[in-house]
Design an enzyme around this catalytic site. Structure first.
Site, short mmCIF file in Angstrom:
data_model
loop_
_atom_site.label_atom_id
_atom_site.label_comp_id
_atom_site.label_asym_id
_atom_site.label_seq_id
_atom_site.Cartn_x
_atom_site.Cartn_y
_atom_site.Cartn_z
CG ASN A 1 -1.10 -5.69 3.46
OD1 ASN A 1 -1.48 -5.50 4.60
ND2 ASN A 1 -1.09 -4.72 2.54
CG HIS B 1 -1.43 -3.83 8.19
ND1 HIS B 1 -1.69 -2.73 9.00
CD2 HIS B 1 -1.52 -3.37 6.92
CE1 HIS B 1 -1.95 -1.68 8.24
NE2 HIS B 1 -1.85 -2.04 6.98
CG HIS C 1 0.82 0.39 5.72
ND1 HIS C 1 -0.40 0.65 6.28
CD2 HIS C 1 1.65 1.33 6.23
CE1 HIS C 1 -0.32 1.69 7.10
NE2 HIS C 1 0.92 2.12 7.07
CG ASP D 1 -5.88 5.68 4.13
OD1 ASP D 1 -6.74 5.92 5.00
OD2 ASP D 1 -4.91 4.91 4.33
CD GLU E 1 -3.50 3.09 1.33
OE1 GLU E 1 -3.43 3.91 2.26
OE2 GLU E 1 -3.66 1.88 1.48
CD GLU F 1 -2.12 -1.27 3.00
OE1 GLU F 1 -2.35 -0.20 3.61
OE2 GLU F 1 -2.23 -2.38 3.55
NE ARG G 1 -4.74 -7.46 5.94
CZ ARG G 1 -4.82 -6.13 6.05
NH1 ARG G 1 -4.13 -5.35 5.26
NH2 ARG G 1 -5.61 -5.58 6.96
CB SER H 1 -4.25 -1.10 -1.78
OG SER H 1 -4.44 -0.13 -0.78
#
Lengths: 532, 66
Positions: A191, A275, A189, A128, A133, A10, A273, A135
């Site tokens: 994941n 994060h 980020h 966001d 953002e 992300e 998941r 993703s």
């Protein structure tokens, strides 16, 4: 054991309209989303705005086994509520409500500003908080992570170009960085899908030393020390100065090195998941590749119970100490009193990963490549930090700035150096300093430009992102909502909506559902077949 | 400003797609070229940087994110 697992990134972009000082950043972010919708519509004739389906969002579930009550949560944690531009925000922006109305007008939106899109490549593009953002769609290996992450840069670049060309709109600039150097940070980020049976305590213990030190191989570099950047100097990581605790649920306040959000977006009993909020956004392909590739390997080590037995005495402090020393000589203290440099700690993980791969017989090409590059990067950084400039983002930035400082006799606190730090991350090829460096062949790339460009429209073929992306591309009129784990259809003539769940990330692949899309079915028949 | 100068081109040592683990050219031979390329870029940077560095940087104020 290998680098292969379901992963995605992300990116929250920094957003600025230079000719409109103080412009509302939520509004600018909405302009980006709406401009991309307009771009997609112009190019392909698809309906582009798709509502996000919030049914399976659980941002307050903590992996340690509890749920934070809504009343106790920071408002920024309530990511399961759709973002709306309030009348107040629009008023603050000078009564200019044109975030979307000119860039993208859609009857369905009913005058609403579009805040969310699901893209034909399976990604999500949305507002966001106060940032646009992107993703990326779910992918299964580090090289594909790089491909669809960089496709996101092209997506928002296309949006920004569109805004610049639209009469009456001020140019919007986007930056792939993580701080404004005035005390504010925003995230990049990662994941990673993991089996739920892996204990979260083991994850935390195995990750803290790795996360405190992986910045030396994949940090993006930053001018200024401290969260507001007041101390003169250069540091390895964009994010290091913004972390305050070791473990926690928050992502915007009291940021933790290991985030506990337990929202698998998949079958709950089977998966978690992970994060990851501690990384820097990378422009360089090799830095992104190693960031996720080495992390995937470390997660495999943790799952096998073979992570190195290292424990830092003060992980948060160590994170900063490592970041604040671009010579990489700083040794941080372990709980047992020993001291190790970041490179020593990285090497300990590398040695464990290589040994485990040899034992378990994982010999695929990409896993070997990640291991080799990890070793080579550590070796190069040990002998001559600046020699890693072609592959390590922070070193590339550092070297360029050192040379510029030398030539002009500038200190780290010179405004031109601060501008270089910002403009390093400008996503425009003609303006971004990373891109200027790349254009001169000074950074190594892993993927041809055409391959990244193709990923703007095409989804990965080996995850459920394929199903999501193809649905949006093939049945744009019939998809009324989507999320990571569902696609919602409105079938003409049928009462109610049809929600197709996609709780298994490795289903919905081209191999499994490709023939359904090629069969030329009408939407009713298609949905029936998918459900059967 | 630098638009016309920009042309997408493969980086030196651009890798094969899919990881052939292609080893990039040894640094020694390329080192001299790299120095020259960085020098050229430094020449270019003053033209690429936004005008009025101090004001531009001051204007880059973000709201908190994740």
């Amino acid at each position: 054991m290998s680098v292969h697992r379901v992963m995605g990134l992300e990116t929250e972009y920094g957003v600025l309209a230079p000719s409109q000082p103080g412009a509302n950043s939520t509004l600018l972010s909405a302009q980006v989303v709406n401009a991309y919708a307009a771009t997609v519509r112009a190019g392909y004739g698809h309906l582009a705005g798709t509502r996000w389906d919030y049914a399976d969002e659980h941002p307050l579930d903590d992996a340690r086994g509890w749920t934070v009550p809504r009343s106790a949560a920071d408002p920024s944690q309530l990511t399961d509520e759709p973002a709306e531009l309030t009348a107040e925000e629009i008023a603050l922006a000078g009564g200019d409500a044109r975030a979307g109305s000119t860039l993208y007008s859609e009857r369905e939106a009913g005058g609403h500003v579009l805040m969310n899109m699901v893209l034909g490549n399976g990604a999500r593009l949305y507002v966001d908080h106060a940032h646009p953002e992107y993703s990326s769609p779910e992918t299964t290996n580090p090289l594909d992570v790089v491909r669809w992450d960089q496709a996101g840069d092209l997506v928002v670049l296309a949006a920004a170009r569109r805004i610049a060309q639209t009469p009456g709109f001020a140019e919007v600039l986007l930056y792939k960085n993580n701080t404004d150097n005035k005390g504010v940070s925003y995230g990049a980020h990662e994941n990673y899908l993991m089996p739920r049976k892996t204990s979260f305590d083991a994850i935390v213990a195995g990750l803290l030393p790795f996360f405190a030190t992986r910045q030396v191989i994949c940090g993006s570099g930053r001018v200024g020390l401290g969260s507001a950047g007041h101390g003169p100097g250069f540091q390895v990581s964009q994010r290091a100065d913004f972390f305050e605790t070791e473990v926690g649920l928050e992502t915007t306040i009291r940021r933790p090195m290991v985030n506990t959000r337990d929202e698998p977006h998949a079958v709950w009993d089977k998966y978690r998941r992970l994060h990851v909020i501690i990384g820097d956004a990378n422009l360089g392909q090799v830095s992104t590749y190693l960031r996720v590739g080495t992390t995937a390997l470390v997660l495999s080590l943790i799952e096998a119970g073979e992570a190195p037995a290292l424990r830092l005495r003060h992980p948060v402090a160590a994170l900063r100490q490592v970041s604040h020393d671009p010579t990489l000589r700083t040794a941080v203290e372990l709980a047992d009193g020993r001291r190790m440099t970041a490179l020593d700690i990285q090497e300990a993980y590398l040695v464990a990963a290589r040994a485990h791969c040899e034992r378990s017989g994982a010999g695929d090409a990409q896993t070997r490549d990640v291991l080799e590059r990890w070793q080579r990067t550590i070796d190069t950084l040990r002998t001559d930090v600046l020699a890693a400039a072609s592959t390590v983002d922070w070193v590339a930035k550092y070297r360029l700035m050192e040379q510029y400082r030398d030539r002009h006799g500038l200190g780290w606190d010179d405004p031109r150096i601060a501008l270089m730090d910002l403009q390093w991350a400008d996503i425009r090829p003609e303006k971004g300093l990373y891109h200027r460096l790349a254009a001169r062949g000074l950074v190594e790339t892993l993927l041809p430009a055409e391959s990244v460009a193709a990923a703007v429209a095409a989804p990965p073929e080996d995850t459920r992102a394929y199903f999501r992306g193809r649905c949006l591309t093939d049945f744009p009129e019939d998809v009324v909502g989507a999320s990571w784990d569902a696609v919602i259809f409105s079938v003409p003539g049928r009462a109610g909506l049809e929600r197709v769940q996609t709780l298994e990330p490795l289903r919905g692949t081209r191999a499994l559902v490709g023939p359904l899309f090629e069969a030329g079915l009408g939407i009713a028949e298609f949905v029936d077949q998918v459900r059967s | 400003m630098a638009q016309e100068q920009f042309k997408a081109q493969p980086a030196q040592g651009a890798q094969e797609e899919e990881t052939e683990a292609a080893v990039s050219a040894g640094p020694s031979a390329a080192a001299q070229e790299q120095v020259q390329a960085v020098d050229d870029l430094l020449d270019e940077i003053d033209g690429v940087l936004e005008r009025n560095a101090e004001e531009f940087v001051r204007g880059f104020v973000q709201k908190g994110g994740q």
